[in-house]
Design a protein around this motif. Sequence first.
Motif, mmCIF file in Angstrom:
data_model
loop_
_atom_site.group_PDB
_atom_site.id
_atom_site.type_symbol
_atom_site.label_atom_id
_atom_site.label_comp_id
_atom_site.label_asym_id
_atom_site.label_seq_id
_atom_site.Cartn_x
_atom_site.Cartn_y
_atom_site.Cartn_z
ATOM 1 N N ARG A 1 0.840 -1.192 0.000
ATOM 2 C CA ARG A 1 0.000 0.000 0.000
ATOM 3 C C ARG A 1 0.873 1.240 0.000
ATOM 4 O O ARG A 1 2.028 1.209 0.439
ATOM 5 N N GLN A 2 0.297 2.314 -0.503
ATOM 6 C CA GLN A 2 1.015 3.581 -0.551
ATOM 7 C C GLN A 2 0.056 4.720 -0.265
ATOM 8 O O GLN A 2 -0.938 4.895 -0.977
ATOM 9 N N ALA A 3 0.360 5.459 0.768
ATOM 10 C CA ALA A 3 -0.418 6.642 1.117
ATOM 11 C C ALA A 3 0.255 7.869 0.507
ATOM 12 O O ALA A 3 1.464 7.854 0.247
ATOM 13 N N PRO A 4 -0.510 8.922 0.265
ATOM 14 C CA PRO A 4 0.073 10.136 -0.318
ATOM 15 C C PRO A 4 1.264 10.645 0.484
ATOM 16 O O PRO A 4 1.186 10.774 1.702
ATOM 17 N N GLY A 5 2.368 10.895 -0.201
ATOM 18 C CA GLY A 5 3.548 11.432 0.459
ATOM 19 C C GLY A 5 4.356 10.422 1.239
ATOM 20 O O GLY A 5 5.329 10.788 1.900
ATOM 21 N N LYS A 6 3.962 9.159 1.157
ATOM 22 C CA LYS A 6 4.683 8.128 1.907
ATOM 23 C C LYS A 6 5.218 7.065 0.970
ATOM 24 O O LYS A 6 4.761 6.917 -0.153
#
Length: 122
Positions: free
Chosen positions: A39-44
């Motif tokens: 998973r990838q969250a915004p800015g991470k």
Amino acid sequence: QVQLMESGGGLAQPGGSLRLSCALISEAISSINSMGWYRQAPGKQREFVAVYTSRNMTAYRDTVKGRFTISRDHTKNTVYLEMNNLKPEDTATYLCYLNAQPKVTLVTREYWGQGTQVTVSS
């Protein structure tokens, strides 16, 4: 051509549940080592979530243990991620991945889906 078709994302309230699916659509794969989710969250950075191996073993990142369950239907070449007790910090784009050998080269490589959005919010 190798395609990973993801589905099941959406909006859930904290404490709610969602089920993600990832189907391998391809005649080009010789053997599968593992399928799983990042998973990838915004800015991470992209982070590992769960994996299901060809030896029917599973592994999870610590923060989802006890809440998420990965399973696989071998007959359908599909992997599922059951997510319970969702938290706002689970909000991210969830990407399916496949580690496998293509028939043409038999060289192990990874394939990625387009991602499905999971948002946990009240």
